[in-house]
Design an enzyme around this catalytic site. Structure first.
Site, PDB file in Angstrom:
ATOM      1  CD  GLU A 233      -1.300   0.090   3.299  1.00  0.00           C
ATOM      2  OE1 GLU A 233      -1.965   1.043   3.478  1.00  0.00           O
ATOM      3  OE2 GLU A 233      -1.308  -0.687   4.423  1.00  0.00           O
TER       4      GLU A 233
ATOM      5  CD  GLU B 134      -6.567   1.059   8.662  1.00  0.00           C
ATOM      6  OE1 GLU B 134      -5.460  -0.241   9.344  1.00  0.00           O
ATOM      7  OE2 GLU B 134      -5.916   1.134   7.952  1.00  0.00           O
TER       8      GLU B 134
END
Length: 262
Positions: A142, A239
């Protein structure tokens, strides 16, 4: 698309194993855990099975990253530590069977040239992708915004795209985090288009503030439509950082289930 609760941030008022049942009771479809290694793999497997919850994602161990250090994946002098982390994650994942394992690029280590750091990262991603392919588990990587995490090696969808093209392994895909892109003022639809066909996992929170959807300014309706149009059919991992108890922040979930993403 199914929604997974990231238990490293959500339901943090409870012990980690109890968060699995809490997520199931709240209506989530699955869970993800950043670094679950404090829990024996067999105990995590048992609790997941008891709650009927799939484990969507875990991270490879990253040493000192959460404490502000560079982590492991892009630091040449830490190759032996990365190799040990990879073996630990492989044995752990063989038991708990996550869909994906995320390998954080980490921060640029002091004294390491960016080109060497990226070359080290590319090599480690390729090796990990091959190793996890035997288990049928996807490796993802990521980009993280440099405002919250100064010095992070990969920041944008463009940089992540370039990294994945250099790694060039079918089992190494992008983890696209809407929050980290929005935090930099990047257009989410553009980020999705850049990585289309190579997105292995998606995470989200609102921005600014990294709160629950509806607490900030992210246009989730447009972003999710672009994601759907790109062909992505994987998980959405939520998240965010609840202000209080997680259960008090979940009004958005019922709206999303009804197709209202605003």
């Amino acid at each position: 698309m199914q929604i997974a609760a990231n238990l490293s941030l959500l339901f943090s008022e409870k012990p980690l194993l109890e968060r699995i049942v809490a997520a199931a009771a709240a209506g989530f479809d699955g869970v993800e855990i950043q670094f679950p290694y404090e829990i024996p793999a067999i105990r995590l497997k048992e609790e997941l099975e008891r709650a009927g919850m799939p484990l969507v994602l875990i991270n490879l161990p990253a040493a000192d990253f959460l404490q502000g250090g560079p982590g492991l994946a892009a630091v040449p002098r830490r190759q032996a530590e990365f190799d040990a982390a990879l073996q630990l994650a492989l044995s752990y994942a063989a038991m708990v069977r996550p869909d994906c394992v995320n390998i954080l690029p980490g921060r640029l280590a002091e004294g390491v040239a960016p080109d060497l750091a990226l070359a080290t990262l590319e090599s480690n991603l390729a090796r990990a992708a091959e190793a996890f392919s035997v288990l049928g588990i996807t490796v993802v990587c990521e980009a993280i915004n440099p405002l919250d995490v100064p010095g992070f090696l990969v920041n944008t969808a463009e940089q992540l795209d370039a990294l994945l093209r250099r790694v060039d392994h079918p089992n190494c895909l992008a983890q696209l985090d809407f929050y980290h892109m929005a935090r930099q003022g990047l257009d989410l639809s553009d980020c999705i288009a850049r990585l289309a066909g190579r997105i292995g996992h998606v995470q989200f929170a609102d921005c600014p503030g990294r709160g629950e959807p509806g607490s900030g300014q992210v246009d989730f309706a447009t972003a999710l439509a672009a994601l759907q149009a790109s062909g992505y059919r994987g998980w959405l991992g939520v998240e965010y950082c609840p202000v209080g108890a997680t259960r008090d922040s979940l009004a958005w979930l019922a709206r999303w289930r009804a197709g209202n993403y605003r």
